[in-house]
Design a protein around this motif. Structure first.
Motif, PDB file in Angstrom:
ATOM      1  N   LYS A   1       1.160  -1.645   0.035  1.00  0.00           N
ATOM      2  CA  LYS A   1      -0.231   0.063  -0.094  1.00  0.00           C
ATOM      3  C   LYS A   1       1.239   1.279  -0.085  1.00  0.00           C
ATOM      4  N   GLU A   2       2.248   1.276   0.895  1.00  0.00           N
ATOM      5  CA  GLU A   2       2.633   2.176   1.007  1.00  0.00           C
ATOM      6  C   GLU A   2       3.683   2.908  -0.415  1.00  0.00           C
ATOM      7  N   ASN A   3       4.242   1.343  -1.014  1.00  0.00           N
ATOM      8  CA  ASN A   3       5.333   1.312  -1.949  1.00  0.00           C
ATOM      9  C   ASN A   3       4.818   1.272  -3.286  1.00  0.00           C
ATOM     10  N   GLY A   4       3.673   0.068  -3.335  1.00  0.00           N
ATOM     11  CA  GLY A   4       3.654  -0.337  -4.717  1.00  0.00           C
ATOM     12  C   GLY A   4       4.328  -1.587  -4.933  1.00  0.00           C
ATOM     13  N   HIS A   5       5.095  -2.169  -4.283  1.00  0.00           N
ATOM     14  CA  HIS A   5       6.080  -3.113  -4.418  1.00  0.00           C
ATOM     15  C   HIS A   5       6.309  -3.645  -2.702  1.00  0.00           C
ATOM     16  N   MET A   6       7.550  -4.761  -2.751  1.00  0.00           N
ATOM     17  CA  MET A   6       8.031  -5.127  -2.124  1.00  0.00           C
ATOM     18  C   MET A   6       9.089  -6.165  -2.635  1.00  0.00           C
ATOM     19  N   VAL A   7      10.305  -6.184  -1.587  1.00  0.00           N
ATOM     20  CA  VAL A   7      11.400  -7.383  -1.611  1.00  0.00           C
ATOM     21  C   VAL A   7      11.715  -8.358  -0.501  1.00  0.00           C
ATOM     22  N   LEU A   8      11.393  -9.562  -0.255  1.00  0.00           N
ATOM     23  CA  LEU A   8      11.994 -10.179   0.006  1.00  0.00           C
ATOM     24  C   LEU A   8      12.515 -11.322  -0.292  1.00  0.00           C
ATOM     25  N   VAL A   9      13.404 -11.203   1.162  1.00  0.00           N
ATOM     26  CA  VAL A   9      15.071 -12.401   1.310  1.00  0.00           C
ATOM     27  C   VAL A   9      14.910 -13.296   1.973  1.00  0.00           C
ATOM     28  N   ILE A  10      15.062 -14.530   2.183  1.00  0.00           N
ATOM     29  CA  ILE A  10      14.674 -15.213   2.989  1.00  0.00           C
ATOM     30  C   ILE A  10      16.071 -16.130   2.503  1.00  0.00           C
ATOM     31  N   ALA A  11      16.152 -16.704   3.602  1.00  0.00           N
ATOM     32  CA  ALA A  11      17.567 -17.796   3.331  1.00  0.00           C
ATOM     33  C   ALA A  11      17.103 -19.361   3.861  1.00  0.00           C
ATOM     34  N   GLU A  12      17.547 -20.203   3.705  1.00  0.00           N
ATOM     35  CA  GLU A  12      17.314 -21.389   3.563  1.00  0.00           C
ATOM     36  C   GLU A  12      16.611 -21.843   4.641  1.00  0.00           C
ATOM     37  N   GLY A  13      17.144 -21.461   5.461  1.00  0.00           N
ATOM     38  CA  GLY A  13      16.678 -22.114   6.556  1.00  0.00           C
ATOM     39  C   GLY A  13      15.340 -21.858   7.493  1.00  0.00           C
ATOM     40  N   ALA A  14      15.360 -20.717   7.665  1.00  0.00           N
ATOM     41  CA  ALA A  14      13.787 -19.984   7.868  1.00  0.00           C
ATOM     42  C   ALA A  14      12.900 -20.570   8.116  1.00  0.00           C
ATOM     43  N   GLY A  15      12.132 -20.349   8.592  1.00  0.00           N
ATOM     44  CA  GLY A  15      10.484 -20.812   8.509  1.00  0.00           C
ATOM     45  C   GLY A  15      10.584 -22.499   8.589  1.00  0.00           C
TER      46      GLY A  15
END
Ligand SMILES: Nc1ncnc2c1ncn2[C@@H]1O[C@H](COP(=O)(O)OP(=O)(O)OP(=O)(O)O)[C@@H](O)[C@H]1O
Ligand SMILES: O=P(O)(O)OC[C@H]1O[C@](O)(CO)[C@@H](O)[C@@H]1O
Ligand SMILES: [Mg+2]
Length: 540
Positions: free
Chosen positions: A357-371
């Motif tokens: 809503k604020e920016n119109g786009h986003m980037v998510l970085v996730i390490a393979e062992g997360a979550g």
């Protein structure tokens, strides 16, 4: 494995070997540096007399004001009356003009460099570098190099520099490559390595020797070392590999062999403790920028674009953290050390919606062992088993989280999102190392060669506070280097991305896993422990 020819095992060369298997001799408690250097240590324990522990296999030397040297084993600990020789480097025109080229017998490097006025001097490691006396004559050396575990940029540079270091600095002509990791010792032919053979290999990714997981059989490996007449073993690999190296060293010592066993830490995840950072790490962070840039370009080019990038990091999220900090285009970074949740107030979905809503786009970085815990809760029958080395196999968290985000926004029906998932993990791991890593690999390789030539054994060569050191195996294998989320570096990341911490302060105080500080150069060295009172142990 390239076009390097293999040839069969050397016939047994017994000349450099001490007598056949026997019970472990007592460690000589009085000697600090074998006879490798002239002069003796002037250390004395706080109580008055010099203190060297001989009750365990650890070589602990204590000195004034809380000085502790966690020393590494030396041949002279278990093989009496070994001859030593002047270091040939003293006649080498390149080095002979260097003032104080040889490392002083008492030089050591502190593990902790942020101290208070009354702090004890603390733990030190032996400084790496050439010694005046060596314990091998060039013609007697039969060295071997093995690479184990996952790939990492810089492996070939380390191989090259060990071969060239042995050859050019010490005149050692016989170096063998072990084909395909630990099992290559007993299941494959060896690969002859000369400066000519390795000349260009630093420009290639991977390892010219090949690598593997599993297959560590200590007895068979040491039998092979004996049969081939090998007396210097250079072992390049991560935490598992160094555990294997430690077992090889113990067996070598038990058999009373004059065989130096030395490790060079390799881990793209930067999960090896004590050392400042692992070689190839900077290359990985640099290369990760390309994937993050691509994700950002894709995301900002379309309405409600979301770019998801998965990076390596089984248990330690250093690559993700540093790639995020370097990029500035990342809105959220998820790592194994920092649990998160998806639904509800303060959760990931809420944050994504806010950013879109604020920016119109986003980037998510996730390490393979997360979550991974979250994933196994959501996919009930999730058990991927283990790899050949016993490492837990991971589900693709990037795919999973991408699907979860898509499902969430499509179910709500209020926002159409465009998500692109990029998995550059193996592309990052397979590239050659960048210039700074090449220099780092060179220093590591030369340091390890100096150490083995000087008769040290049972050690890993590593950078501690910017200095090359020799670290006993047990310090490398006893724990893992993790991102400390109560440290300022993670706080910096949170403030740069503006993502929620997913933690309440109460949980942070109670989290028992955050007890160990990460290695020094990767953290804020201005950060005093006092600043962190009440939220877990600081980095010092
Ligand atoms: N506890 C152990 N004892 C003896 N050998 C081990 C042990 N753990 C692992 N190894 C051996 O070390 C080698 C590499 O181990 P592993 O696959 O875990 O990779 P690693 O060295 O930890 O590197 P990375 O995790 O960075 O890829 C394998 O051949 C494995 O058999
Ligand atoms: O798929 P492979 O080759 O077993 O290795 C994957 C693992 O190796 C590592 O790169 C460590 O070397 C981890 O980041 C990753 O989980
Ligand atoms: Mg490992």
């Amino acid at each position: 494995m390239g076009s390097i020819p293999a040839f069969p095992a050397f016939p047994a060369v017994k000349s450099s070997l001490a007598p056949e298997p026997r019970d472990r001799p007592a460690i000589n408690p009085g000697k600090l540096d074998g006879a490798a250097c002239s002069g003796s240590s002037s250390l004395s324990a706080a109580g008055g007399s010099a203190g060297v522990s001989d009750t365990t296999k650890k070589k602990i030397v204590t000195g004034d004001a809380g000085y502790i040297l966690e020393d590494v084993p030396h041949f002279s600990d278990y093989i009496p009356n070994l001859p030593s020789y002047p270091n040939p480097l003293q006649d080498n025109p390149s080095y002979s003009v260097v003032k104080q080229y040889f490392v002083h017998v008492d030089d050591s490097v502190p593990q902790k460099i942020v101290v208070h006025k009354d702090s004890p001097r603390g733990i030190h490691f032996r400084r790496a570098g050439p010694r005046q006396q060596v314990y091998f004559e060039a013609d007697d050396v039969q060295a071997c190099i093995v690479t184990c575990g996952g790939l990492c940029p810089g492996l070939n540079t380390v191989i090259r520099e060990i071969v060239c270091g042995l050859h050019h600095m010490y005149g050692v002509k016989r170096v063998l490559g072990i084909d395909g990791g630990y099992r290559g010792f007993y299941a494959r032919n060896t690969i002859p390595l000369t400066p000519k053979v390795v000349n260009d290999i630093h420009k290639r990714g991977g390892t010219i020797l090949g690598t593997s997981r599993g297959g560590h059989d200590t007895k068979k490996i040491v039998d092979s070392i004996q049969d081939r007449g090998i007396n210097q073993v250079y072992i390049i690999g991560g935490d598992g590999t160094q555990r294997g190296a430690s077992l090889i060293f113990e067996e070598v010592r038990r058999r009373g062999l004059k065989v130096a066993v030395a490790g060079i830490p390799k881990t793209i995840d930067n999960d090896v403790p004590v050392i400042d950072k692992s070689f190839g790490f900077d290359t990985a962070v640099e290369e990760a920028q390309r994937a993050i840039n691509a994700a950002h370009v894709e995301a900002e080019s379309i309405e409600n674009g979301i770019g998801v990038v998965k990076l390596m990091g089984r248990n330690s999220g250093f690559i993700a953290m540093y790639a995020t900090l370097a990029s500035r285009d990342v809105d959220c970074c998820l790592i194994p050390e920092s649990p998160f949740f998806l639904e509800g107030a303060g959760g990931l979905f809420e944050y994504i919606e806010k950013r879109l809503k604020e920016n119109g786009h986003m980037v998510l970085v996730i390490a393979e062992g997360a979550g991974q815990e979250l994933m196994s809760k959501s996919i009930q029958s999730l058990d991927n088993g283990k790899d050949a080395s016993g490492n837990k196999l991971l589900q693709d968290v990037g795919l999973w989280i991408s699907q979860k985000i898509k499902d969430h926004f499509s179910q709500q029906g209020k926002m159409t999102i465009n998500l692109k998932y990029i998995d550059p993990t193996y592309m990052i791991r397979a590239i050659p190392s960048i210039a700074s890593d090449n220099v780092y690999c060179t220093l590591l390789a030369q340091s390890v060669v100096h150490g083995t030539m000087a008769g040290y054994t049972g050690f890993t060569s590593g950078l501690v506070n910017g200095r090359q050191t020799y670290i006993p195996f047990y310090r490398i294998t006893e724990k893992q280097n993790n991102v400390v989320i109560t440290d300022r570096m993670w706080a910096r990341l949170l403030s740069s991305t503006n993502q929620p911490s997913f933690w309440s302060p109460k949980e942070v105080i109670e989290d028992k896993r955050q007890e160990e500080p990460p290695t020094e150069l990767l953290v804020d060295q201005d950060c005093a422990e006092d600043d962190l009172v009440g939220i877990g142990k600081g980095t010092g």
